[in-house]
Enzyme design. Structure first.
Site, mmCIF file in Angstrom:
data_model
loop_
_atom_site.group_PDB
_atom_site.id
_atom_site.type_symbol
_atom_site.label_atom_id
_atom_site.label_comp_id
_atom_site.label_asym_id
_atom_site.label_seq_id
_atom_site.Cartn_x
_atom_site.Cartn_y
_atom_site.Cartn_z
ATOM 1 N N HIS A 40 29.324 -5.542 54.137
ATOM 2 C CA HIS A 40 29.612 -6.264 53.053
ATOM 3 C C HIS A 40 29.237 -7.653 53.339
ATOM 4 O O HIS A 40 29.063 -8.169 54.676
ATOM 5 C CB HIS A 40 31.350 -6.203 52.764
ATOM 6 C CG HIS A 40 31.597 -5.219 51.603
ATOM 7 N ND1 HIS A 40 31.486 -5.243 50.416
ATOM 8 C CD2 HIS A 40 32.355 -4.104 52.014
ATOM 9 C CE1 HIS A 40 32.232 -4.145 50.076
ATOM 10 N NE2 HIS A 40 32.393 -3.293 50.753
ATOM 11 N N ASP A 62 32.041 -11.355 49.854
ATOM 12 C CA ASP A 62 32.821 -10.187 49.491
ATOM 13 C C ASP A 62 34.027 -10.203 50.062
ATOM 14 O O ASP A 62 35.126 -9.831 49.578
ATOM 15 C CB ASP A 62 32.258 -8.594 49.970
ATOM 16 C CG ASP A 62 30.471 -8.824 49.143
ATOM 17 O OD1 ASP A 62 30.452 -9.423 48.178
ATOM 18 O OD2 ASP A 62 29.927 -7.929 49.695
ATOM 19 N N HIS A 84 37.719 -2.460 50.876
ATOM 20 C CA HIS A 84 38.717 -2.236 52.092
ATOM 21 C C HIS A 84 39.350 -3.533 52.300
ATOM 22 O O HIS A 84 40.678 -3.403 52.943
ATOM 23 C CB HIS A 84 37.394 -1.933 53.222
ATOM 24 C CG HIS A 84 36.910 -0.572 53.276
ATOM 25 N ND1 HIS A 84 36.038 -0.197 52.212
ATOM 26 C CD2 HIS A 84 37.083 0.597 53.799
ATOM 27 C CE1 HIS A 84 35.575 0.909 52.280
ATOM 28 N NE2 HIS A 84 36.251 1.475 53.312
#
Length: 363
Positions: A274, A278, A231
């Site tokens: 996350h 990350d 994302h």
């Protein structure tokens, strides 16, 4: 009768009379002989006129280089764009396959609790935050798609985007396969493991592809694809392309897109979907690859592509880069037109400084 030592003096009225008569002969002193004056036939004037003619001839032979048309320096080459799109599509499908594989290796929450994360220590989880992330991501992808569709050189810009997104997801496949992290929060509910059921795994891959890997569509029910955040990659890359290929004067447009990307990235952490590492690693890899690639497209470093000292060329994807950018001989300007050829005519909006990489050179 004039004496031998007499010197003729030119009277102002005689100069005008001489000019009216065409400049032939010299002025006369009343009662005296014609005064000898410098005429165009004198040796000194001949030499001077010859020098002038020589300079004129030399100027006539100055070669003026005519620049090539911009169309020939920026060829579309749609077939290369199609290949870049196939490369991106392959790596996106490979990512879904890798998520399915990694899901089987994620340790149970009871045996392997979430790793400590400094951001989670200070910020409590917000249930709806990840929805904001995915909505912002869809908005940025939609905005970029419209901008790309109206860009005059959409073939060149498109293959750059497809190559970068494909490479980033290829890297993501490698990182999440070699290191499988436990879930970042106890709230996460992962789908049951399938072990050796290949048919069920294939159905999960198709489910991920059909829902574009979004949790908001109910397609992402697997765990393990944590390092690094996909994302964040999409949020960051779409913003960078939006800013790069739009006029610098559209600061409000850039600010709006930056806010969408920044809020979306922060909401990933607020939702505890996350780990912080990350998101940080995803941002770092995406921005470095984008700046590296666009620095190599700069005309100034084009000579470094074949140079032994060109450290920018020491990448595994440099041959692919040369294949995609070989015939692009100049920078891509900010020029927009209708995506179809019917009237109204194309609208141009050139930008003198349209890229962060090239602005310093232009100034």
């Amino acid at each position: 009768m004039a004496s031998p030592g007499h010197q003729c003096e030119r009277h102002p009225t005689d100069v005008h009379d001489s000019a009216r008569s065409g400049g032939s002969g010299g002025p006369r002193v009343p009662g005296g002989p014609a005064c000898p004056v410098h005429s165009p036939t004198s040796a000194e004037d001949k030499k001077r006129n010859g020098l002038r003619k020589g300079l004129t001839l030399r100027r006539d032979y100055v070669k003026i280089s005519v620049p090539e048309s911009k169309a020939s320096r920026l060829p579309s080459e749609w077939w290369k764009t199609v290949l870049a799109f196939a490369y991106a599509a392959f790596n996106l499908v490979l990512t879904t396959v890798m998520i399915t594989v990694v899901h089987e290796r994620v340790p149970a929450k009871d045996s392997s609790p979430p790793l400590p994360d400094k951001f989670f220590d200070y910020i409590d989880r917000v249930n709806w935050a990840f929805t904001v992330t995915e909505v912002n991501g869809m908005l940025l992808v939609g905005i970029w798609s419209i901008q790309w569709l109206f860009h005059r050189y959409r073939a060149i810009v498109g293959r750059r985007f497809f190559f970068l997104i494909g490479t980033l997801y290829l890297y993501r496949c490698i990182t999440m396969y070699i290191t499988t992290l436990p879930v970042p929060g106890m709230h996460m509910t992962c789908a049951p493991k399938l072990y050796g059921d290949s048919q069920a795994k294939l159905q999960r891959v198709l489910q991920l592809i059909s829902g574009a890997g979004l949790s908001i569509n109910g397609s992402h029910i697997m765990c393990g694809d944590f390092l690094y955040s996909g994302h964040t990659v999409m949020l960051t890359l779409t913003y960078l392309f939006i800013k790069e290929y739009s006029p610098r004067s559209f600061w409000w447009y850039h600010l709006l897109c930056w806010l969408l990307a920044a809020v979306g990235s922060v909401c990933i952490l607020v939702a505890h979907e996350h780990y912080s590492v990350d998101v940080v690693v995803a941002y770092f890899i995406t921005t470095r690859l984008f700046y590296w690639y666009h620095t190599m497209t700069n005309v100034q470093v084009r000579a470094l592509r074949c140079s032994a000292n060109g450290y920018l060329t020491h990448t595994w994807w440099n041959p692919i880069f040369n294949f995609l950018e070989r015939n692009v001989q100049t920078q891509v300007p900010c020029s927009f037109c209708w995506p179809v050829t019917w009237p109204p005519a194309c609208l141009k909006n050139p930008c003198k400084k349209y890229t962060m990489v090239q602005s310093a050179r232009e100034e």
